[in-house]
Design a protein around this motif. Structure first.
Motif, PDB file in Angstrom:
ATOM      1  N   ASN A  79     -65.264 -48.120 107.065  1.00 54.76           N
ATOM      2  CA  ASN A  79     -64.669 -46.829 107.420  1.00 54.76           C
ATOM      3  C   ASN A  79     -63.512 -46.551 107.644  1.00 54.76           C
ATOM      4  O   ASN A  79     -62.935 -47.495 108.338  1.00 54.76           O
ATOM      5  CB  ASN A  79     -65.677 -46.506 108.799  1.00 54.76           C
ATOM      6  CG  ASN A  79     -67.170 -46.372 108.626  1.00 54.76           C
ATOM      7  OD1 ASN A  79     -67.690 -45.939 107.788  1.00 54.76           O
ATOM      8  ND2 ASN A  79     -67.874 -46.669 109.726  1.00 54.76           N
TER       9      ASN A  79
ATOM     10  N   ASN B 278     -73.452 -43.625 107.458  1.00 54.30           N
ATOM     11  CA  ASN B 278     -72.649 -42.380 108.355  1.00 54.30           C
ATOM     12  C   ASN B 278     -73.571 -41.100 108.133  1.00 54.30           C
ATOM     13  O   ASN B 278     -74.136 -40.811 107.376  1.00 54.30           O
ATOM     14  CB  ASN B 278     -71.405 -42.304 107.622  1.00 54.30           C
ATOM     15  CG  ASN B 278     -70.272 -43.102 108.334  1.00 54.30           C
ATOM     16  OD1 ASN B 278     -69.843 -42.820 109.392  1.00 54.30           O
ATOM     17  ND2 ASN B 278     -69.831 -44.331 107.596  1.00 54.30           N
TER      18      ASN B 278
ATOM     19  N   ASN C 248     -73.024 -44.306 116.941  1.00 51.06           N
ATOM     20  CA  ASN C 248     -71.824 -44.362 117.646  1.00 51.06           C
ATOM     21  C   ASN C 248     -71.180 -43.041 117.908  1.00 51.06           C
ATOM     22  O   ASN C 248     -71.600 -41.997 117.141  1.00 51.06           O
ATOM     23  CB  ASN C 248     -71.018 -45.503 116.627  1.00 51.06           C
ATOM     24  CG  ASN C 248     -71.643 -46.687 116.741  1.00 51.06           C
ATOM     25  OD1 ASN C 248     -72.428 -47.202 117.742  1.00 51.06           O
ATOM     26  ND2 ASN C 248     -71.236 -47.626 115.884  1.00 51.06           N
TER      27      ASN C 248
ATOM     28  N   GLN D  69     -69.950 -39.865 112.244  1.00 52.07           N
ATOM     29  CA  GLN D  69     -70.757 -41.032 113.125  1.00 52.07           C
ATOM     30  C   GLN D  69     -71.269 -42.209 112.593  1.00 52.07           C
ATOM     31  O   GLN D  69     -72.164 -41.957 111.850  1.00 52.07           O
ATOM     32  CB  GLN D  69     -71.446 -40.403 114.179  1.00 52.07           C
ATOM     33  CG  GLN D  69     -70.975 -39.207 114.928  1.00 52.07           C
ATOM     34  CD  GLN D  69     -72.147 -38.421 116.021  1.00 52.07           C
ATOM     35  OE1 GLN D  69     -72.546 -37.778 115.365  1.00 52.07           O
ATOM     36  NE2 GLN D  69     -72.356 -38.958 117.082  1.00 52.07           N
ATOM     37  N   GLU D  70     -70.964 -43.480 112.908  1.00 51.90           N
ATOM     38  CA  GLU D  70     -71.570 -44.528 112.284  1.00 51.90           C
ATOM     39  C   GLU D  70     -72.803 -44.652 112.951  1.00 51.90           C
ATOM     40  O   GLU D  70     -73.138 -44.499 114.128  1.00 51.90           O
ATOM     41  CB  GLU D  70     -70.721 -45.800 112.460  1.00 51.90           C
ATOM     42  CG  GLU D  70     -71.366 -47.116 111.756  1.00 51.90           C
ATOM     43  CD  GLU D  70     -70.537 -48.272 111.906  1.00 51.90           C
ATOM     44  OE1 GLU D  70     -70.953 -49.221 111.191  1.00 51.90           O
ATOM     45  OE2 GLU D  70     -69.586 -48.071 112.497  1.00 51.90           O
TER      46      GLU D  70
ATOM     47  N   TRP E  70     -66.145 -41.818 114.963  1.00 48.62           N
ATOM     48  CA  TRP E  70     -64.933 -42.284 114.558  1.00 48.62           C
ATOM     49  C   TRP E  70     -63.821 -41.538 113.774  1.00 48.62           C
ATOM     50  O   TRP E  70     -62.612 -41.963 113.711  1.00 48.62           O
ATOM     51  CB  TRP E  70     -65.207 -43.497 113.604  1.00 48.62           C
ATOM     52  CG  TRP E  70     -65.817 -43.107 112.475  1.00 48.62           C
ATOM     53  CD1 TRP E  70     -67.142 -43.099 112.274  1.00 48.62           C
ATOM     54  CD2 TRP E  70     -65.213 -43.055 111.044  1.00 48.62           C
ATOM     55  NE1 TRP E  70     -67.447 -42.862 110.820  1.00 48.62           N
ATOM     56  CE2 TRP E  70     -66.406 -43.078 110.217  1.00 48.62           C
ATOM     57  CE3 TRP E  70     -63.726 -43.431 110.720  1.00 48.62           C
ATOM     58  CZ2 TRP E  70     -65.859 -42.905 108.922  1.00 48.62           C
ATOM     59  CZ3 TRP E  70     -63.526 -43.002 109.228  1.00 48.62           C
ATOM     60  CH2 TRP E  70     -64.449 -42.970 108.377  1.00 48.62           C
TER      61      TRP E  70
END
Length: 620
Positions: free
Chosen positions: A204, A231, A252, A243-244, A255
């Motif tokens: 990422n 993602n 998560n 967001q991962e 990011w």
């Protein structure tokens, strides 16, 4: 009496509700899955887990699969990937990456055959999504968007409003890692590009391409961890964020986030390919040129002032060598990566539609159409009234050039063949993507010897090299960075050397007198090996100009005391055959050079992967 204050409040609330409604209808989520590399049990399992995880999230509207779907681009790998992806409960859109294209035994036809496309364009909630393939197709080089994809892309933009927000997807970052990145960027400049997405780097990363917000997304693979991931990208009324998602159902925190409130802030005067070298080195001048609407993935043949060449639209063409005017064109049903061979009155050429064609060289009429069991991306050779071809089905076959009758077949070629074979003293020489190199008897197809390089990774095979045979020895260079010299009669290794100071890789050639073998290094030099000796001795290393980091597997060629070197960046270089001194360079495009074909009268024909064919006249 109606209160104006009440009217104002009602109108205000109505306006707020409209804005909220608009925001709710604009907001959507999609998944970006990339670099799945289907072909091993772990990688397959990672994609199965991802599909199951996406199916558990009702908010995801669709999925984009942005390349390197498979490890080698084989039909079996592609079919397995599609079988897994077809379990998604939402639509998905896929494009190929370099792993799907560079080692494709079908010339990338299988990606089209399995997935039905190699580009996509669709609209969702007011956004236009556009995805293009990246190559490189069949030859190691920087990435390259196929010319036919660009033609489609330009048409797609013509039918798109310049105000429509665009999200663009490619496997590669949109920079010089793609040799024709600038054609996409220049075409997109008038448009409202909100985001560019890519994979390839397996991580990422926030990026920016010439002023456009961009993101590289992680690979789907677990990469040493217990679980893989992807993602989830959310688009709302004023922002887009990433967001991962780990397939343990863990999402998560974002990011990366970008505002959508402004149009792209395009950089002024971004870097572009430099053609000033053509005026700085006035020793070569263009006589004529042709720009095909598709890629060109092969070399050329010249006979009686006619030039024969092919393209990935599946066409075999003949042009007048004096002015480039077309004489005839013959269309096959597949892409062509096969270099034509002229023998007697026929042009022989293979296609990824599985056939070897024999075409009348004067009028383009089909005379023979000879069947193979799989797509063919290699080139034929003719000798002793036979046309010989080793294809993608594990067979090498010979047919009679007058009757089309099969003379013999050898059924033990490991993996597929992509090269031009060489013939010397009744023996056919070629390598395959199975780490083997073959010497077959032209008369009956029986192996005289077979050499194996000892590797298990097929990417290190002596497959792309056009072998050099001189002074009783066979010279090879491979991606393992070894130059290997074999005894022509026995296949025994005479010497085999990996030189860390001169890292060779596939691109070699021989002097006109057979006394010198030339090899291009990955570090941009040419080395000259004394071919009269059984041991390794370097006669010279080129000087005066370095070609830069180099991967093009195209053969070097000497003519009239000049060594011509191809590059993966559209340049050709000329060095003195006597001492390796740099003479001049010329750029015909920004794509990989497929072939340099010098003829008499100081004339050169040069073709490039991006569909450009040029005739040059040399004054030095």
């Amino acid at each position: 009496m109606i209160s104006y204050r009440k009217i104002y409040i009602v109108l205000f609330l109505l306006n707020v509700s409209i804005v909220v409604l608009a925001a709710s209808t604009t907001t959507f989520k999609f998944a970006l899955v990339t670099d799945t590399h289907i072909g091993s049990l772990d990688n397959n399992e990672d994609l199965i887990r991802t599909v199951e995880d996406i199916n558990s999230i009702s908010e995801i509207s669709f999925v984009i699969v942005s390349g390197d779907v498979t490890e080698f681009g084989s039909f079996e790998e592609l079919k397995r990937a599609k079988d897994i992806l077809d379990n998604l409960k939402v639509p998905y859109y896929s494009i190929p990456g370099n792993h799907d294209a560079n080692w494709s035994e079908s010339g990338t036809n299988d990606f089209l055959r399995v997935f039905g496309n190699e580009t996509f364009g669709f609209e969702y909630k007011g956004y236009k999504f556009i995805g293009l393939a990246s190559g490189p197709n069949m030859r190691m080089s920087p990435g390259q968007i196929p010319r036919e994809n660009l033609t489609w892309f330009f048409d797609e933009l013509e039918n798109t409003s310049k105000e429509t927000p665009i999200i663009y997807i490619n496997h590669y970052p949109m920079d010089e890692g793609l040799n024709n990145w600038f054609e996409v960027m220049d075409a997109l400049r008038p448009y409202n590009v909100k985001l560019m997405l890519c994979g390839h780097g397996h991580t990422n990363r926030a990026m920016n391409f010439e002023g456009v917000n961009a993101a590289m997304c992680r690979s789907n693979l677990r990469a040493g961890k217990e679980y893989g991931g992807y993602n989830i990208i959310t688009v709302d009324s004023d922002s887009i964020y990433f967001q991962e998602r780990i397939v343990t159902k863990e999402t998560n925190t974002p990011w990366l986030a970008y505002s959508l409130s402004q149009k792209p802030n395009w950089v002024d005067n971004p870097p572009r390919p430099d053609y000033t070298i053509n005026t700085n080195h006035p020793y070569a001048s263009e006589v004529w040129s042709i720009q095909e609407e598709s890629d060109m993935g092969s070399g050329m043949a010249f006979k009686n002032n006619v030039l024969y060449y092919t393209n990935t639209k599946g066409e075999i063409k003949a042009v007048n060598a004096s002015d480039g005017s077309e004489l005839w064109s013959y269309k096959t049903e597949g892409k062509i990566y096969s270099t034509p061979y002229v023998y007697n009155d026929l042009v022989w050429c293979a296609s990824s539609d599985t056939y070897l064609y024999g075409i009348n060289k004067d009028n383009g009429k089909e005379i023979f159409k000879l069947k193979n069991n799989k797509a063919v991306v290699s080139s034929p050779v003719c000798t002793d009234d036979k046309v010989i071809l080793s294809g993608g089905d594990g067979y090498c076959r010979a047919w009679n050039v007058f009757s089309g009758e099969k003379v013999w077949e050898f059924d033990s070629v490991k993996n597929f063949v992509v090269t031009r074979p060489a013939v010397n003293d009744g023996i056919l020489f070629f390598g395959s993507w199975g780490n083997e190199f073959y010497a077959l008897n032209v008369e009956n197809g029986k192996p005289k010897w077979i050499w194996n390089n000892g590797h298990t990774n097929r990417m290190l095979s002596p497959a792309q090299v056009y072998p050099v045979i001189t002074n009783g020895r066979v010279y090879l260079a491979s991606p393992d960075r070894f130059m290997t010299v074999l005894d022509e009669k026995t296949g025994e290794v005479i010497w085999r050397y990996n030189d860390p100071d001169n890292r060779v890789r596939e691109s070699i050639g021989v002097s006109e007198d057979g006394a010198t073998v030339y090899a291009k290094t990955m570090d941009g030099n040419i080395i000259a090996i004394d071919a009269t000796l059984p041991e390794r001795r370097i006669k010279w290393v080129s000087s005066g100009e370095n070609m830069g980091y180099e991967l093009a597997p195209t053969a070097l060629v000497e003519k009239d005391g000049v060594v011509y070197a191809p590059t993966d960046k559209g340049n050709i270089y000329a060095f003195a055959a006597s001492d390796g001194k740099f003479l001049w360079k010329y750029r015909i495009s920004n794509g990989l050079i497929n072939m340099i074909l010098p003829i008499d009268n100081r004339e050169l024909y040069v073709s490039a992967m991006d569909g450009r064919l040029v005739k040059l006249r040399i004054s030095r």
